[in-house]
Write a protein that holds these residues in place. Structure first.
Motif, PDB file in Angstrom:
ATOM      1  N   GLU A 140       0.839  -1.215   0.000  1.00 12.86           N
ATOM      2  CA  GLU A 140       0.000   0.000   0.000  1.00 12.86           C
ATOM      3  C   GLU A 140       0.870   1.261   0.000  1.00 12.86           C
ATOM      4  O   GLU A 140       0.637   2.182  -0.772  1.00 12.86           O
ATOM      5  CB  GLU A 140      -0.926   0.062   1.223  1.00 12.86           C
ATOM      6  CG  GLU A 140      -2.151  -0.818   1.131  1.00 12.86           C
ATOM      7  CD  GLU A 140      -1.929  -2.142   1.833  1.00 12.86           C
ATOM      8  OE1 GLU A 140      -0.742  -2.510   2.054  1.00 12.86           O
ATOM      9  OE2 GLU A 140      -2.922  -2.818   2.156  1.00 12.86           O
ATOM     10  N   MET A 214      -6.968  -2.909  -4.275  1.00 10.53           N
ATOM     11  CA  MET A 214      -6.020  -2.135  -3.454  1.00 10.53           C
ATOM     12  C   MET A 214      -5.662  -0.828  -4.181  1.00 10.53           C
ATOM     13  O   MET A 214      -5.619   0.242  -3.571  1.00 10.53           O
ATOM     14  CB  MET A 214      -4.756  -2.978  -3.223  1.00 10.53           C
ATOM     15  CG  MET A 214      -3.804  -2.403  -2.210  1.00 10.53           C
ATOM     16  SD  MET A 214      -2.304  -3.409  -2.090  1.00 10.53           S
ATOM     17  CE  MET A 214      -2.844  -4.754  -1.092  1.00 10.53           C
ATOM     18  N   ILE A 218      -6.472   3.091  -2.984  1.00 16.23           N
ATOM     19  CA  ILE A 218      -5.419   4.086  -2.758  1.00 16.23           C
ATOM     20  C   ILE A 218      -5.688   5.362  -3.553  1.00 16.23           C
ATOM     21  O   ILE A 218      -5.160   6.423  -3.232  1.00 16.23           O
ATOM     22  CB  ILE A 218      -4.054   3.436  -3.043  1.00 16.23           C
ATOM     23  CG1 ILE A 218      -3.629   2.756  -1.750  1.00 16.23           C
ATOM     24  CG2 ILE A 218      -3.000   4.414  -3.503  1.00 16.23           C
ATOM     25  CD1 ILE A 218      -2.716   1.645  -1.864  1.00 16.23           C
TER      26      ILE A 218
END
Ligand SMILES: C[S@@+](CC[C@H](N)C(=O)[O-])C[C@H]1O[C@@H](n2cnc3c(N)ncnc32)[C@H](O)[C@@H]1O
Length: 242
Positions: A140, A214, A218
């Motif tokens: 991340e 993911m 973000i």
């Protein structure tokens, strides 16, 4: 993040850096040998996707975790963009720089950490990371850094090993990756642990849909992925909103 967590991440990064330093001189040979040269096809495909999204002139690309530079060279040839390569392993970068000189190129290969990129916000039209994200102490945080340095409308390309889709391919690939590759990789590179680390790190890495999720989480937009060689690898592409 607690002190203990950050110390653990620093240790992990140091281990990875030392591991790549240990195999740097054999890295290219092993890459092409153990992948049967398929890695070249995968990289060329990423170059095409990236080229299609860049501005017609003065485009700038950052190739994160560039290693010995093969993907950076393919990007320069295929896009004509100005490119910066970044990696945190000096011996890998030294090889990239020597190859760049041999080719008559003057690509800056910069030593730096993908988790703390030494570039200002919104400074690149394209950012790539090939077989690098899986090695970061935090996927991340790595993705957040890629987004930070990307200009509005810019493109990120993540090339990484993934999950083969067909059960038979998955079984064969697991056999190759967990048994044959550590054996031959260890024999040729002299570092069995580096080629044992490879399947372990792939097993820990999110599958195609989870990585896409993911990336969206973000803040990347227009996130899509394409399976390569039946999902042995996958190319994820996303953009920074305009
Ligand atoms: C498997 S190699 C990939 C090299 C190249 N992109 C390619 O496609 O051949 C992974 C590279 O990631 C680099 N790397 C791992 N963690 C990194 C980090 N935190 N910051 C910068 N580079 C990193 C390693 O030093 C290594 O050169």
């Amino acid at each position: 993040m607690s002190d203990e967590e950050s110390a653990k991440k620093r240790e992990q990064a140091q281990r990875i850096r030392e591991m790549f330093a240990g195999i740097a001189t054999r890295y290219d040979l092993l890459n092409h040998l153990l992948s049967g040269n398929v890695d070249r096809r995968w990289r060329n495909l990423v170059v095409k996707r990236m080229a299609a999204t860049l501005p017609a002139s003065n485009a700038r690309i950052l190739d994160v975790a560039c290693g010995t530079g093969d993907f950076s060279f393919a990007l320069v040839n295929g896009t004509q963009a100005e490119l910066v390569g970044l990696d945190f392993c000096r011996p890998m970068l030294d090889i990239a720089a020597a190859k760049s000189k041999e080719r008559g190129l003057t690509i800056p290969f910069v030593e730096g950490d993908a988790l703390n990129l030494p570039f200002s916000d919104q400074s690149f039209d394209g950012v790539s990371i090939a077989f690098g994200l899986r090695n970061l102490a935090s996927f991340e945080e790595g993705l957040r850094e890629l987004l930070r340095v990307l200009r509005p409308g810019g493109t990120v390309a993540v090339l990484e090993f993934s999950r083969p889709q067909a059960p038979i391919l998955r079984t064969l690939f697991r056999l190759y990756f967990t048994k044959l590759l550590p054996f031959f990789g260890g024999l040729i590179s002299g570092s069995k642990s580096a080629y044992q680390y490879l399947p372990d790190s792939v097993a820990r890495f999110p599958d195609q849909s989870s990585l896409a999720e993911m990336m969206r989480g973000i803040g990347f937009t227009e996130v899509t992925f394409q399976n390569l060689t039946g999902g042995i690898a996958a190319l994820h592409v996303g953009r920074r909103a305009k």
